[in-house]
Write a protein that holds these residues in place. Structure first.
Motif, PDB file in Angstrom:
ATOM      1  N   SER A 144       0.888  -1.220   0.144  1.00  0.00           N
ATOM      2  CA  SER A 144      -0.172   0.117  -0.020  1.00  0.00           C
ATOM      3  C   SER A 144       0.850   0.883  -0.003  1.00  0.00           C
ATOM      4  O   SER A 144       1.961   1.124   0.633  1.00  0.00           O
ATOM      5  N   ILE A 145       0.352   2.604  -0.700  1.00  0.00           N
ATOM      6  CA  ILE A 145       0.722   3.208  -0.377  1.00  0.00           C
ATOM      7  C   ILE A 145       1.938   3.788   1.593  1.00  0.00           C
ATOM      8  O   ILE A 145       2.083   4.427   1.803  1.00  0.00           O
ATOM      9  N   ALA A 146       0.561   3.420   2.406  1.00  0.00           N
ATOM     10  CA  ALA A 146       0.812   3.081   3.308  1.00  0.00           C
ATOM     11  C   ALA A 146       1.859   2.686   3.906  1.00  0.00           C
ATOM     12  O   ALA A 146       2.347   2.607   5.198  1.00  0.00           O
ATOM     13  N   TYR A 151       0.448   8.008   7.519  1.00  0.00           N
ATOM     14  CA  TYR A 151      -0.258   9.719   7.698  1.00  0.00           C
ATOM     15  C   TYR A 151      -1.425   9.374   9.223  1.00  0.00           C
ATOM     16  O   TYR A 151      -0.993   8.223   9.748  1.00  0.00           O
ATOM     17  N   TYR A 157      -1.704   0.329  10.860  1.00  0.00           N
ATOM     18  CA  TYR A 157      -1.495  -0.188   9.614  1.00  0.00           C
ATOM     19  C   TYR A 157      -1.127   0.262   8.720  1.00  0.00           C
ATOM     20  O   TYR A 157      -0.167  -0.473   7.962  1.00  0.00           O
ATOM     21  N   PRO A 187      -0.433   0.711  -3.638  1.00  0.00           N
ATOM     22  CA  PRO A 187      -2.381   1.338  -4.276  1.00  0.00           C
ATOM     23  C   PRO A 187      -2.505   2.560  -2.947  1.00  0.00           C
ATOM     24  O   PRO A 187      -2.281   2.241  -2.061  1.00  0.00           O
ATOM     25  N   GLY A 188      -2.385   3.767  -3.527  1.00  0.00           N
ATOM     26  CA  GLY A 188      -3.494   4.401  -2.920  1.00  0.00           C
ATOM     27  C   GLY A 188      -4.648   3.561  -2.775  1.00  0.00           C
ATOM     28  O   GLY A 188      -4.761   3.589  -2.346  1.00  0.00           O
ATOM     29  N   PHE A 194     -12.734  -2.071   1.776  1.00  0.00           N
ATOM     30  CA  PHE A 194     -12.023  -1.455   2.791  1.00  0.00           C
ATOM     31  C   PHE A 194     -12.330  -0.818   4.193  1.00  0.00           C
ATOM     32  O   PHE A 194     -12.201  -0.704   4.702  1.00  0.00           O
ATOM     33  N   ARG A 198     -12.651  -0.417   7.579  1.00  0.00           N
ATOM     34  CA  ARG A 198     -12.118   0.113   8.603  1.00  0.00           C
ATOM     35  C   ARG A 198     -12.837   0.560   9.739  1.00  0.00           C
ATOM     36  O   ARG A 198     -12.589   1.250  10.771  1.00  0.00           O
TER      37      ARG A 198
HETATM   38  C1  8X3 Z   1      -5.411   1.845   2.403  1.00  0.00           C
HETATM   39  C2  8X3 Z   1      -5.171   3.285   1.434  1.00  0.00           C
HETATM   40  O1  8X3 Z   1      -4.303   5.262   2.100  1.00  0.00           O
HETATM   41  O2  8X3 Z   1      -5.952   4.509   3.280  1.00  0.00           O
HETATM   42  O3  8X3 Z   1      -4.416   0.643   1.966  1.00  0.00           O
HETATM   43  O4  8X3 Z   1      -3.766   3.451   3.797  1.00  0.00           O
HETATM   44  S1  8X3 Z   1      -5.322   4.236   2.734  1.00  0.00           S
END
Ligand code: 8X3
Ligand code: NDP
Length: 256
Positions: A144-146, A151, A157, A187-188, A194, A198
């Motif tokens: 992930s971009i994460a 952030y 996560y 991915p972003g 998802f 969450r």
């Molecule tokens: C999911 C994208 O930016 O919500 O991995 O973490 S983000």
């Protein structure tokens, strides 16, 4: 390009989102598919739908990726049924909550760590030996971009996806002497279930995540994964960060 016809794809977490979109895309192009997830009804529906639409074979396996014994059983079952994957999409994963670390729920942390790190590893441990036996194929890990940009509220996560990034790079090194390629896609914002997961099925909160811009769709990521796995066997895309045009970092969005 590699022809996927009659090759086997193993996809963890194929009951929705990116995993499901991959199942349909590979099947449409003639691959047989192993799909996994915890929701039996969905697995059964997707199996019947894909088989009737595309005339390929779909093998559903219903288990929780955080269950170490179930993952081991899964690997043994694949071997016993002679289901040797050419492609492995290590995709099952989730986020829970966006609380600052000091206010976070330890249950949420454990669920993310158990699923995104431990489950990811259990699945890899179950599937990799089969691929190594054949000495061919391609692995896609869902980063992930994460996994490279933290952030606010992402904390645990983020940590799990940083781990996926490290494990994917490590996997590449550890498989050096094989013909198996390893890629992580990072991915972003992709609009799937998802954010619903969450935010514990709070649709308003989930919808807010994608308000004011066009997010990626699961099918976009599936197409990119398909490309990454099917390009010439001599090309190894080790990791690929993909965002919607309106997203330029983990927390920078053009919401109009
Ligand atoms: C999911 C994208 O930016 O919500 O991995 O973490 S983000
Ligand atoms: P979805 O919620 O739509 O799909 C998640 C899939 O993972 C489902 O099929 C779910 O199946 C499965 N899964 C979750 N927990 C478990 C578990 N304990 N055991 C077995 N299967 C499980 O989300 P996405 O498609 O968006 O997510 C797929 C991957 O992509 C995840 O790893 C996510 O972190 C990653 N990602 C998502 C992004 C996004 O913005 N959507 C961006 C970057 C990465 P079931 O519930 O039936 O068990």
């Amino acid at each position: 390009m590699i022809d996927v016809k009659n090759k086997l794809v193993v996809i963890t977490g194929a009951t929705s989102g990116i995993g499901k979109a991959c199942a349909y895309l590979y099947a449409k192009n003639g691959a047989n598919i192993v799909i996994t997830g915890r929701r039996a009804e969905r697995l059964s529906h997707i199996t019947n739908d894909i088989e009737s639409k595309y005339g390929v074979k779909v093998y559903p396996f219903c288990f929780d990726i955080t269950d170490r014994d179930a993952c081991e059983e899964f690997g043994l079952s694949l071997k016993e049924k002679n289901l040797y994957p050419y492609f492995f999409i290590n995709n099952a994963g989730l986020a829970k909550g966006v609380a600052p670390l000091q206010d976070g729920s330890i249950d949420d942390w454990e669920e993310m760590i158990d699923t995104n790190i431990k489950g990811f590893l259990y699945a890899a441990k179950a599937v990799l030996p089969l691929m190594i036996e054949k000495n061919e194929g391609c692995i896609i890990n869902l980063g992930s971009i994460a996994g490279s940009q933290v952030y606010p509220g992402g904390n645990v996560y983020n940590a799990t996806k940083f781990a996926v990034r490290a494990l994917s790079l490590a996997m590449n090194m550890d498989l050096l002497k094989t013909n198996i390629r390893v890629s992580s896609i990072e991915p972003g914002a992709v609009e799937t279930e998802f954010s619903l997961v969450r935010f514990n099925q709070d649709k308003e909160k989930a919808d807010n995540v994608y308000k004011g811009f066009t997010p990626l769709h699961a099918e976009d990521i599936a197409e990119i994964i398909y490309f990454m796995t099917c390009i010439s066997e001599n090309i190894n895309i080790q990791h690929l960060l993909v965002t919607p045009t309106a997203q330029r970092s983990a927390s920078l969005f053009n919401r109009g």
